[in-house]
Design a protein around this motif. Sequence first.
Motif, PDB file in Angstrom:
ATOM      1  N   TYR A 195     -10.971   1.663   0.041  1.00  0.00           N
ATOM      2  CA  TYR A 195     -10.046   1.021   0.968  1.00  0.00           C
ATOM      3  C   TYR A 195      -9.771  -0.420   0.508  1.00  0.00           C
ATOM      4  N   GLN A 196      -8.609  -0.927   0.912  1.00  0.00           N
ATOM      5  CA  GLN A 196      -8.316  -2.353   0.726  1.00  0.00           C
ATOM      6  C   GLN A 196      -7.344  -2.785   1.814  1.00  0.00           C
ATOM      7  N   CYS A 197      -7.888  -3.417   2.861  1.00  0.00           N
ATOM      8  CA  CYS A 197      -7.047  -3.875   3.980  1.00  0.00           C
ATOM      9  C   CYS A 197      -5.910  -4.746   3.465  1.00  0.00           C
ATOM     10  N   LEU A 198      -4.702  -4.490   3.922  1.00  0.00           N
ATOM     11  CA  LEU A 198      -3.533  -5.231   3.446  1.00  0.00           C
ATOM     12  C   LEU A 198      -3.510  -6.671   3.929  1.00  0.00           C
ATOM     13  N   ASN A 199      -4.392  -7.019   4.853  1.00  0.00           N
ATOM     14  CA  ASN A 199      -4.459  -8.410   5.313  1.00  0.00           C
ATOM     15  C   ASN A 199      -5.644  -9.144   4.691  1.00  0.00           C
ATOM     16  N   CYS A 200      -6.863  -8.676   4.948  1.00  0.00           N
ATOM     17  CA  CYS A 200      -8.049  -9.400   4.463  1.00  0.00           C
ATOM     18  C   CYS A 200      -8.462  -8.995   3.052  1.00  0.00           C
ATOM     19  N   GLY A 201      -7.972  -7.844   2.585  1.00  0.00           N
ATOM     20  CA  GLY A 201      -8.279  -7.404   1.234  1.00  0.00           C
ATOM     21  C   GLY A 201      -9.648  -6.792   1.053  1.00  0.00           C
ATOM     22  N   LEU A 202     -10.397  -6.636   2.155  1.00  0.00           N
ATOM     23  CA  LEU A 202     -11.754  -6.107   2.053  1.00  0.00           C
ATOM     24  C   LEU A 202     -11.768  -4.579   2.012  1.00  0.00           C
TER      25      LEU A 202
ATOM     26  N   LYS B 164     -12.719  -2.096   3.755  1.00  0.00           N
ATOM     27  CA  LYS B 164     -13.082  -1.698   5.111  1.00  0.00           C
ATOM     28  C   LYS B 164     -12.173  -0.556   5.539  1.00  0.00           C
ATOM     29  N   THR B 165     -12.717   0.368   6.303  1.00  0.00           N
ATOM     30  CA  THR B 165     -11.946   1.531   6.739  1.00  0.00           C
ATOM     31  C   THR B 165     -10.615   1.093   7.347  1.00  0.00           C
ATOM     32  N   ILE B 166      -9.531   1.723   6.900  1.00  0.00           N
ATOM     33  CA  ILE B 166      -8.211   1.404   7.437  1.00  0.00           C
ATOM     34  C   ILE B 166      -8.078   2.003   8.833  1.00  0.00           C
ATOM     35  N   TYR B 167      -7.644   1.172   9.762  1.00  0.00           N
ATOM     36  CA  TYR B 167      -7.504   1.602  11.158  1.00  0.00           C
ATOM     37  C   TYR B 167      -6.072   2.082  11.426  1.00  0.00           C
ATOM     38  N   ARG B 168      -5.106   1.191  11.255  1.00  0.00           N
ATOM     39  CA  ARG B 168      -3.697   1.548  11.408  1.00  0.00           C
ATOM     40  C   ARG B 168      -2.830   0.604  10.568  1.00  0.00           C
ATOM     41  N   GLN B 169      -1.677   1.116  10.144  1.00  0.00           N
ATOM     42  CA  GLN B 169      -0.660   0.319   9.459  1.00  0.00           C
ATOM     43  C   GLN B 169      -1.192  -0.411   8.231  1.00  0.00           C
ATOM     44  N   GLY B 170      -2.224   0.140   7.599  1.00  0.00           N
ATOM     45  CA  GLY B 170      -2.770  -0.466   6.399  1.00  0.00           C
ATOM     46  C   GLY B 170      -3.781  -1.566   6.650  1.00  0.00           C
ATOM     47  N   PHE B 171      -4.145  -1.795   7.910  1.00  0.00           N
ATOM     48  CA  PHE B 171      -5.068  -2.863   8.262  1.00  0.00           C
ATOM     49  C   PHE B 171      -6.401  -2.304   8.754  1.00  0.00           C
ATOM     50  N   CYS B 172      -7.487  -3.043   8.496  1.00  0.00           N
ATOM     51  CA  CYS B 172      -8.767  -2.695   9.082  1.00  0.00           C
ATOM     52  C   CYS B 172      -8.709  -2.972  10.587  1.00  0.00           C
ATOM     53  N   LYS B 173      -9.699  -2.508  11.315  1.00  0.00           N
ATOM     54  CA  LYS B 173      -9.643  -2.594  12.781  1.00  0.00           C
ATOM     55  C   LYS B 173      -9.610  -4.026  13.271  1.00  0.00           C
ATOM     56  N   SER B 174     -10.431  -4.904  12.709  1.00  0.00           N
ATOM     57  CA  SER B 174     -10.456  -6.284  13.191  1.00  0.00           C
ATOM     58  C   SER B 174      -9.129  -6.988  12.921  1.00  0.00           C
ATOM     59  N   CYS B 175      -8.542  -6.774  11.749  1.00  0.00           N
ATOM     60  CA  CYS B 175      -7.246  -7.393  11.448  1.00  0.00           C
ATOM     61  C   CYS B 175      -6.151  -6.826  12.348  1.00  0.00           C
TER      62      CYS B 175
ATOM     63  N   PRO C 144      -0.517 -11.145  13.790  1.00  0.00           N
ATOM     64  CA  PRO C 144       0.772 -10.922  14.450  1.00  0.00           C
ATOM     65  C   PRO C 144       1.561  -9.759  13.861  1.00  0.00           C
ATOM     66  N   GLN C 145       1.306  -9.404  12.599  1.00  0.00           N
ATOM     67  CA  GLN C 145       2.028  -8.303  11.963  1.00  0.00           C
ATOM     68  C   GLN C 145       1.712  -6.945  12.578  1.00  0.00           C
ATOM     69  N   ALA C 146       0.687  -6.883  13.433  1.00  0.00           N
ATOM     70  CA  ALA C 146       0.313  -5.611  14.053  1.00  0.00           C
ATOM     71  C   ALA C 146       0.344  -5.685  15.576  1.00  0.00           C
ATOM     72  N   ALA C 147       0.998  -6.703  16.116  1.00  0.00           N
ATOM     73  CA  ALA C 147       1.069  -6.858  17.573  1.00  0.00           C
ATOM     74  C   ALA C 147       1.907  -5.740  18.196  1.00  0.00           C
ATOM     75  N   ASP C 148       1.789  -5.566  19.504  1.00  0.00           N
ATOM     76  CA  ASP C 148       2.468  -4.467  20.197  1.00  0.00           C
ATOM     77  C   ASP C 148       3.984  -4.532  20.056  1.00  0.00           C
TER      78      ASP C 148
ATOM     79  N   GLU D 145      -1.099   3.580   3.580  1.00  0.00           N
ATOM     80  CA  GLU D 145      -1.181   2.193   3.126  1.00  0.00           C
ATOM     81  C   GLU D 145      -2.612   1.680   3.269  1.00  0.00           C
ATOM     82  N   GLY D 146      -3.043   0.899   2.307  1.00  0.00           N
ATOM     83  CA  GLY D 146      -4.394   0.355   2.349  1.00  0.00           C
ATOM     84  C   GLY D 146      -5.414   1.185   1.596  1.00  0.00           C
ATOM     85  N   LEU D 147      -4.994   2.327   1.054  1.00  0.00           N
ATOM     86  CA  LEU D 147      -5.892   3.130   0.219  1.00  0.00           C
ATOM     87  C   LEU D 147      -5.670   2.758  -1.248  1.00  0.00           C
ATOM     88  N   VAL D 148      -6.752   2.484  -1.943  1.00  0.00           N
ATOM     89  CA  VAL D 148      -6.662   2.274  -3.384  1.00  0.00           C
ATOM     90  C   VAL D 148      -6.785   3.631  -4.067  1.00  0.00           C
ATOM     91  N   VAL D 149      -5.842   3.925  -4.961  1.00  0.00           N
ATOM     92  CA  VAL D 149      -5.818   5.237  -5.601  1.00  0.00           C
ATOM     93  C   VAL D 149      -5.681   5.091  -7.109  1.00  0.00           C
TER      94      VAL D 149
END
Length: 264
Positions: free
Chosen positions: A46-53, A55-66, A71-75, A255-259
Amino acid sequence: MTYQGVLTKMETEFSSPIQYYLVFDNDFINVNQLLNKTIHIQFVKYQCLNCGLDKTIYRQGFCKSCFFEIPQAADWIMHPELSTAHLDKEDRDLEYEKKVQLQPHIVYLANSSSVKVGVTRKSQVPTRWIDQGAHEAIEIVEVPNRYLAGITEVALKDYVADKTNWRTMLKNDIQDEDLLEWRARLKQYIPDEAMPYFIENNKETHLDFPVFKYPQKPNSLNLLKSLDYTGTLVGIKGQYLIFDDDTVFNIRSNEGLVVNLNIA
């Protein structure tokens, strides 16, 4: 040839047919040139599109905390009617929200699996239609902010779909529609605040996707379960790669998966 990189939404170029590009940190691939070639896809990490860590991708290419902080993942991203920057009211980051929300937005009709209504920034036309696999689309309202576009979409959702059936879209089991007629039919339901921005005179945009063979029974590839896959690429539509065995792979939802990509 082997490539490695983190998946992000394919970049596109509006032409006939549409051109697709996978963009990695140190490389890019014109995916159209891979048609009829055998591709081996392998999950690496995995590689979170925000923090780059990693970490398991939660949604939209971002980890859960990000996902719950940036703001890029706000409602309001998924629900434009929740936009508040026009009121000078912050959700997560007012500067970012003003930059994105306070610019021209389009309410449109697109035919991908059936006629649907949608919202996008004006700068994202026709990219948004390409990403949805629409073979025809038309702008119906151009407003100065995201909120007005959002309330217009909400009003029209009572009379036209707002979702794409991805299986129907990929099978190309769709009918041509007169979007000018649809626009005229829906005009009466546009909210008063958005009515001054109604687009009276324009034409449909038609899109041509690079597909040699449409799947009869699309089977979505879950790379996190299988970890790798090999198939011959026979088409690209929306953000999907279409393979000869009816397997389809949605780049956007991965998104957020390294392949690793190995091209034979």
